[in-house]
Write an enzyme that holds these catalytic residues in place. Structure first.
Site, PDB file in Angstrom:
ATOM      1  N   PHE A   1      34.001  10.679 -33.401  1.00  0.00           N
ATOM      2  CA  PHE A   1      35.251  11.437 -33.309  1.00  0.00           C
ATOM      3  C   PHE A   1      35.013  12.929 -33.079  1.00  0.00           C
ATOM      4  O   PHE A   1      35.956  13.677 -32.826  1.00  0.00           O
ATOM      5  CB  PHE A   1      36.061  11.264 -34.599  1.00  0.00           C
TER       6      PHE A   1
ATOM      7  N   ASN B   1      41.606   8.682 -36.041  1.00  0.00           N
ATOM      8  CA  ASN B   1      40.294   9.149 -35.593  1.00  0.00           C
ATOM      9  C   ASN B   1      40.212   8.962 -34.078  1.00  0.00           C
ATOM     10  O   ASN B   1      40.483   7.879 -33.568  1.00  0.00           O
ATOM     11  CB  ASN B   1      39.187   8.342 -36.254  1.00  0.00           C
TER      12      ASN B   1
ATOM     13  N   TYR C   1      33.737   2.419 -45.819  1.00  0.00           N
ATOM     14  CA  TYR C   1      34.499   3.646 -45.623  1.00  0.00           C
ATOM     15  C   TYR C   1      35.726   3.431 -44.745  1.00  0.00           C
ATOM     16  O   TYR C   1      35.655   2.872 -43.655  1.00  0.00           O
ATOM     17  CB  TYR C   1      33.633   4.751 -44.987  1.00  0.00           C
TER      18      TYR C   1
ATOM     19  N   TYR D   1      33.365  42.310  -2.115  1.00  0.00           N
ATOM     20  CA  TYR D   1      32.843  41.077  -2.686  1.00  0.00           C
ATOM     21  C   TYR D   1      33.911  39.996  -2.860  1.00  0.00           C
ATOM     22  O   TYR D   1      33.613  38.802  -2.762  1.00  0.00           O
ATOM     23  CB  TYR D   1      32.235  41.354  -4.069  1.00  0.00           C
TER      24      TYR D   1
ATOM     25  N   GLU E   1      33.735  17.713 -44.264  1.00  0.00           N
ATOM     26  CA  GLU E   1      33.826  18.034 -42.836  1.00  0.00           C
ATOM     27  C   GLU E   1      33.409  19.495 -42.669  1.00  0.00           C
ATOM     28  O   GLU E   1      34.233  20.387 -42.517  1.00  0.00           O
ATOM     29  CB  GLU E   1      35.243  17.743 -42.330  1.00  0.00           C
TER      30      GLU E   1
ATOM     31  N   ARG F   1      33.828  38.533   0.585  1.00  0.00           N
ATOM     32  CA  ARG F   1      32.516  38.139   1.082  1.00  0.00           C
ATOM     33  C   ARG F   1      31.840  37.100   0.180  1.00  0.00           C
ATOM     34  O   ARG F   1      31.094  36.251   0.654  1.00  0.00           O
ATOM     35  CB  ARG F   1      31.635  39.393   1.189  1.00  0.00           C
TER      36      ARG F   1
END
Length: 502
Positions: free
Chosen positions: A329, A198, A56, A280, A413, A283
């Site tokens: 990848f 890639n 491939y 808050y 994909e 604090r």
């Protein structure tokens, strides 16, 4: 003194990356890297000469075309076509600091000797880096799986004499720059185009760049929040270490300790207080800032692993005599981490904006909108609007990209990370955080002036003195856009010693 960083298998930390970039170090391959790259290429050439079966990406097409076998005489053309066909990025240009980081990380990944590239290809990438020849890359087009194909194609085009680059402040045709240096275009060999395209270097470069800034602005958030606490005449008890030792999250403890260090010697914090508790946003700074610190630490670990990894495909393993197609990848680890980072940074901005709001509310002896003669003067009324607008945008940008996936390449994909979108989003969040903190600092410095003649700590007073050289006290209304810009610039230029960030 040798100002060169030698690419090797040594672990590359984010601090090392920062040092390479900030000290303008040149790059060179170590002997180890040269041997690794050469041995891998030689192995692949021998394998191709004796192995006629499809492998491939080496003698086949790509993605959904993986079953199409390519003739030996067309292999170089195949790789060149790959780079050209994938260079379809669009959108805004990637900032050049990130492009340079992409070059560095691609060189690093190829140097391990699992990718099958020619030594000449890596050396040309190093030439680009060392001469500040920075390819024009666009920030849209990557799905963050199969790697960052489109951005890395644009990174690779100049190797072929194609595309555009930035050089000496001008955008130029890559072919002209090659001619300027008397360089010939690289003739890609089998596998090389795939090795270049890639990979996760677009996501990784964004992440590394942002993390370096995030560590600095996390520290600045603590400091600016402490100045706001002083301006608001807040209490010191919430930062007592006893509270934090019984809930010992690391970031919480670090934040509380840091605030106490900033306050050391302050007259304001030690004066008698009329109020029993603070809101808050003051604090709970240790708990909120600390949670963001812990998130940043997690993301740093992810990216440290990634920048020391091989992320192309297929991978070549000489010792076991195997060429293996897998999925290194895929950007999922980065996508999740980048989304987490966006949330952590957005929260630092969210609590900062709330402190700004408290400071302009006319509470605790402060004039409304921190200005004498309010009514005639609007003072700091509208910068809070700006901070609120930006904080709201950050909340929108913090919506995760990694939960999305769109099928591509004819279903080959079929799950992608969208990590590239996560990366470009978090850069915007980081830029927005800088602006929100810059506005808080303007308000905090104005508020603390109303506490005179009492003074804060020596450190805070020195910090504010430097700030006042850029942004003067607001006596009456003026155009505050310029003050905000100067405040942002001040924070960006402020240098923090590395050991203080840890």
């Amino acid at each position: 003194m040798d100002n060169t960083h030698y690419i090797s298998s040594d672990v590359l930390s984010l601090e090392t990356l920062q040092e390479i970039i900030s000290h303008h170090k040149s790059l060179a391959l170590s002997e180890e890297a040269k041997v690794n790259i050469s041995k891998c290429r030689q192995y692949l050439d021998l394998k191709m000469a004796s192995h006629k079966e499809p492998i491939y990406g080496i003698n086949t097409g790509f993605g959904a075309l993986c079953n199409v076998v390519i003739s030996e005489e067309s292999l170089s053309h195949l790789q060149e076509n790959l780079v050209k066909s994938h260079a379809c990025g669009i959108g805004e240009e990637v900032p050049l600091t990130i492009v340079k980081m992409m070059l560095l990380l691609k060189i690093q990944s190829l140097s391990y000797g699992y990718s099958g590239v020619q030594p000449a290809t890596v050396e040309r990438l190093i030439d680009f880096y060392n001469h500040d020849i920075l390819p024009v890359i666009y920030n849209q087009g990557s799905l963050g799986a199969s790697g960052d194909l489109a951005p890395l194609a644009h990174l690779s085009l100049p190797l072929l004499g194609e595309g555009e680059v930035w050089f000496e402040g001008h955008k130029r045709a890559a072919a002209d720059i090659l001619a300027h240096f008397n360089w010939k275009p690289v003739v890609l060999q089998s596998k090389e185009g795939l090795a270049l395209l890639n990979g996760t270097q677009f996501m990784s470069a964004y992440g590394a760049h942002i993390l370096i800034k995030a560590c600095k602005f996390s520290w600045l958030a603590d400091l600016i929040g402490t100045i706001s606490l002083e301006g608001f005449d807040g209490r010191k008890e919430p930062f007592n270490e006893l509270i934090h030792f019984i809930r010992p999250h690391k970031g919480q403890i670090v934040t509380a300790n840091r605030v106490n260090e900033f306050l050391e010697g302050s007259q304001i914090i030690n004066q008698k207080k009329e109020h029993v508790q603070d809101p808050y946003s003051f604090r709970c700074m240790p708990q909120v800032h600390g949670a963001s610190k812990d998130a940043i630490d997690y993301v740093k670990k992810v990216f440290k692993t990634e920048v020391n990894s091989v992320t192309d495909n297929p991978n070549i393993f000489i010792d076991s005599d195997q060429i293996i197609s897998g999925g290194n990848f895929h950007g999922q680890p980065l996508a999740l981490a980048l989304d987490f980072l966006a949330i952590a940074l957005a929260e630092l901005g969210s609590i900062s904006e709330r402190r700004t709001y408290q400071l302009i509310s006319g509470l605790r002896g402060l004039p409304a909108f921190l200005i004498e003669n309010p009514g005639l003067n609007s003072g700091f009324m509208i910068p809070q609007y700006t901070a609120a607008s930006i904080a709201s945008q950050n909340k929108q940008l913090a919506s995760p990209a990694s939960v999305d996936s769109i099928v591509s390449s004819n279903g080959q994909e079929d799950h992608v990370s969208m990590g590239a979108n996560a990366a470009t989003k978090v850069l915007r969040v980081m830029d927005n955080l800088e602006r929100i903190l810059a506005i808080e600092l303007m308000n905090a410095s104005q508020a603390i002036a109303f506490r005179a003649p009492l003074k804060s700590s020596n450190f805070i007073e020195m910090f504010l003195k430097s700030f006042r050289e850029e942004v003067p006290f607001l006596e009456e209304d003026r155009i505050l856009h310029y003050d905000i810009e100067k405040s942002v610039s001040f924070l960006n230029s402020f240098v923090i010693e590395e050991e203080l960030l840890n």
